[in-house]
Design a protein around this motif. Structure first.
Motif, mmCIF file in Angstrom:
data_model
loop_
_atom_site.group_PDB
_atom_site.id
_atom_site.type_symbol
_atom_site.label_atom_id
_atom_site.label_comp_id
_atom_site.label_asym_id
_atom_site.label_seq_id
_atom_site.Cartn_x
_atom_site.Cartn_y
_atom_site.Cartn_z
ATOM 1 N N GLU A 1 0.855 -1.184 0.000
ATOM 2 C CA GLU A 1 0.000 0.000 0.000
ATOM 3 C C GLU A 1 0.892 1.235 0.000
ATOM 4 N N SER B 1 -1.600 -1.362 -4.099
ATOM 5 C CA SER B 1 -2.813 -0.668 -3.656
ATOM 6 C C SER B 1 -2.468 0.785 -3.345
ATOM 7 N N GLU C 1 -5.683 -1.956 -6.792
ATOM 8 C CA GLU C 1 -6.860 -1.536 -6.027
ATOM 9 C C GLU C 1 -6.661 -0.143 -5.446
#
Length: 749
Positions: free
Chosen positions: A617, A645, A666
């Protein structure tokens, strides 16, 4: 157009080889003939050594499109010399002699002014940009060379002066004078290492030096009556022309020239040699009569060389007080001048308040690491320029080092200092243009007041530094020192020391928050979140220490620890049949490490995990600071199978083009959008449209901060893919998460 890999350059390599081959054969022929005149050697080979360099130069002129005046002047000079030599060979009598002066002397003499014009054209555009010390070094080198050459040519000049015919005298004197000027010009240029003259400059200088040296030897031999045609000396002029031709070939090749400044010879070598030569001429002059011109030039050499010594102390003092990058006063200058401003006639000017502002750029280290130190330097220069433009008339600005600037405001109390700090933040807010990139930065400003919070600069700097760190930690932009900040500063230093021990003593732990599929209700993955199990203060959340980790440069170490723990836990879950994706937050300061993708791939491989088990992330900030670097790093990670992400989506930059350009799997919608959905229809509409945007781009959407059933149900209705938040489960240790998963019994296969 280049065909079949052949070189289409007008000056082909074989032409240069032919030039040097002709010089070598000519020299060998002169040595074998032992001074006798031979038509093949003295005429045909001799003329070939003159005209081949001329051909090289004219082809270089054509290659540069007649745009280089220096190359054009030298081409004309070499051509005049070749014509004169051809006339000399054709017109000389059987004894190899020609009346003096003759039309050949016109061609020979034209070589020198044209060559001097070429040297002037070569350097004239750069002379204004050179430091005065470099110009002085050049003058010293030129004067020294002129002095020694005048001394050597003394006999020639005296004989020339005895000639009865005015024309013959003028021509005889012209040769040594031109040689003197040529040698001085070469020495002057060689003394200026800052000149960007181009590739293989030493070949041009060596060729001119050989040419001038041959002239000097010829003049001395003529004076003594020992010169005659056919001597090996004749090959010296040919060698000088061939060396110059190498420079012509190099300067006309496509591509960026190699600067002369990159040479490794000592910058002071030529000036030092020139001074030694000048002193030598003066010393010899005390024992042997020297030409008046040589003595004058030698004296000027020594005098000009002494000029920097007169101003050196002042120059060194100025340099010691000036920041080399921005040209601002440095810390030394601030300490020297500030006390005079804080004290009036020996008595503290307490009725006249002052303020010291300490400014530190936020996340400057990330700019340096991601874009390079040269871009960081450009940012500092532009920041200093903006601050200078915003300063009141009596203010003093200094760069203390790194990205820290100090500003001393005269006649300013807390209201004035605070107002100026706010204005300064606004001045720095617009983006900076750095190497084609648009980079935004902000600053944290600490303020200390005189005389209330310090009676001298040392106290003010220390307290402004504490205030600055308070502003940075609270992200308030600015902060005025209070006496409570003393304890905060001590606590910060103590925490930093404890944090370093925590990294070594394995005090960091990882908790896991599940990601739940809103379509099936199954748990598909977890996010790994670091905690600090402090031995005295208990469990600390990231907000209590991550900023300190970032500021102290410990983030790469912490990231490696979290990755290790998270992947080890993934191995345990895999063995238990729980196939969960593990997400780990990666900061921008860690992603600038070019070896990170390979290191992550190695860590995954060593544990025999599928690379898709790991999701990284990252924040929008990293993507926008350096798009090219982000694309390179993310592409390598995706190629290894790692998922990507974007965390806290929607809170950073407004540009969404990176969603199309970068390999992303994502988006994680920030909690600031999810939480107000129940009471704000506009927030709900924004969430719905963002989910549609993600799906239109083929991306999954994860909603963070889901804390109630209403938000959960609305996200299901909007078609959101996954959710995480306290409504399902907070971040808990792995054992607690296992129990939670067992109770739900809905783990994705």
């Amino acid at each position: 157009m280049r065909k079949s890999g052949r070189d289409t350059h007008p000056v082909r390599p074989w032409l240069l080889w032919a030039t040097f081959a002709s010089v070598a054969v000519y020299t060998l022929g002169l040595l074998l003939n032992n001074g006798s005149v031979d038509q093949l050697v003295n005429v045909w080979l001799g003329e070939l050594t003159q005209w081949l360099p001329a051909l090289v130069f004219w082809l270089a002129v054509v290659r540069t499109g007649f745009a280089r005046r220096d190359v054009l002047f030298i081409a004309v000079a070499v051509t005049f010399n070749a014509i004169a030599d051809t006339y000399y060979v054709v017109a000389m009598d059987r004894a190899g002699e020609l009346p003096f002066p003759s039309p050949a002397d016109v061609g020979y003499l034209m070589f020198y002014p044209l060559m001097l014009m070429a040297l002037v054209a070569l350097v004239r555009r750069q002379v204004r940009g050179l430091a005065w010390s470099v110009v002085l070094d050049s003058a010293v080198g030129a004067l020294g060379a002129a002095a020694i050459l005048t001394s050597v040519l003394g006999p020639v000049l005296s004989v020339a002066g005895d000639e009865t015919e005015v024309l013959a005298t003028a021509v005889a004197v012209a040769y040594p004078v031109f040689d003197l000027l040529l040698a001085a010009a070469i020495a002057g240029i060689a003394s200026a290492p800052g000149l960007d003259i181009g590739p293989r400059w030493t070949f041009l200088a060596s060729g001119l030096a050989v040419f001038a040296a041959a002239d000097v030897v010829f003049a001395l031999m003529q004076t003594s009556g020992t010169y005659f045609a056919g001597l090996p000396l004749d090959a010296s002029w040919a060698l000088g022309l061939a060396l110059m031709a190498v420079w012509a070939d190099a300067i006309s090749r496509p591509g960026r020239p190699t600067p002369l400044a990159t040479r490794r010879s000592p910058a002071l070598l030529v000036p030092a040699a020139a001074v030694a030569a000048g002193l030598g001429v003066l010393l010899v002059g005390t024992q042997v009569a020297q030409p008046v011109g040589a003595v004058i030039l030698a004296a000027l050499t020594v005098a000009v060389a002494a000029i920097p010594l007169v101003f050196r102390q002042r120059m060194l003092g100025r340099q010691a007080r000036t920041d080399h990058l921005t040209g601002l006063p440095n810390r030394r200058a601030l300490y020297a001048d500030a006390q005079d401003r804080l004290v009036l006639n020996g008595i503290p000017a307490r009725q006249r308040h002052s303020a010291l502002l300490l400014l530190d750029l936020d996340r400057f280290k990330e700019v340096n690491d991601s874009l390079g130190h040269d871009v960081g330097d450009q940012l500092l220069v532009q920041v200093s320029t903006r601050i200078m433009g915003a300063l009141p008339p009596d203010a003093v600005l200094a760069r203390l080092g790194g990205d820290e600037f100090a500003i001393l405001l005269d006649r300013a109390g807390e209201p004035e200092a605070t107002t100026f700090a706010i204005a300064l933040g606004a001045v720095l807010q617009p983006a900076f243009a750095l190497n084609g990139l648009s980079v935004q930065t902000s600053a944290s400003i600490g303020i200390a007041l005189f005389p209330e919070q310090g009676r001298d600069l040392g106290d003010l700097l220390r307290r402004a530094d504490m205030a600055m760190y308070r502003a940075k930690s609270t992200r308030a932009g600015h902060h005025v020192y209070t006496f409570e900040d003393d304890s905060d500063g001590e606590a910060r230093l103590r925490t930093l020391q404890e944090l370093r021990l925590a990294l070594i003593q394995d005090q960091l732990v990882v908790h896991y928050q599940p990601k739940v599929s809103l379509l099936s209700g199954q748990t598909t993955g977890v996010e790994a979140l670091v905690r600090w199990q402090h031995p005295a203060r208990g469990l600390l959340l990231p907000c209590e220490f991550l900023d300190l980790v970032e500021e102290s440069g410990l983030m790469p170490v912490l990231t490696r620890i979290v990755l290790t723990k998270a992947l080890d836990q993934a191995v345990i879950w895999q063995a238990a049949g729980q196939h969960l994706t593990v997400a780990v937050n990666i900061s921008a300061s860690s992603l600038v490490n070019v070896d990170l993708p390979d290191e992550i791939a190695r860590m995954v491989t060593e544990r025999k995990l599928a690379a898709s088990v790991l999701m990284l992330e990252i924040t929008e900030e990293f993507l926008m600071i350096d798009r090219d670097r982000a694309r390179a790093v993310l592409t390598r990670l995706r190629a290894a199978g790692v998922q990507i992400s974007i965390d806290d989506f929607g809170t950073g930059y407004s540009s969404l083009s990176y969603l199309r350009d970068l390999p992303i799997d994502e988006l994680k919608l920030d909690r600031s959008f999810v939480t107000p959905m129940a009471d704000d229809s506009r927030a709900a509409s924004l969430v719905a449209s963002t989910i549609d945007l993600a799906h239109s781009l083929g991306l999954r959407m994860v909603a963070e901060g889901v804390e109630n059933g209403f938000s959960y149900d609305e996200l299901v209705r909007y078609g959101c893919d996954h959710a995480q938040g306290f409504f399902m489960c907070e971040a808990v240790p792995a054992d607690d998460l296992d129990r939670w998963l067992a109770q739900r019994g809905v783990i994705a296969p």
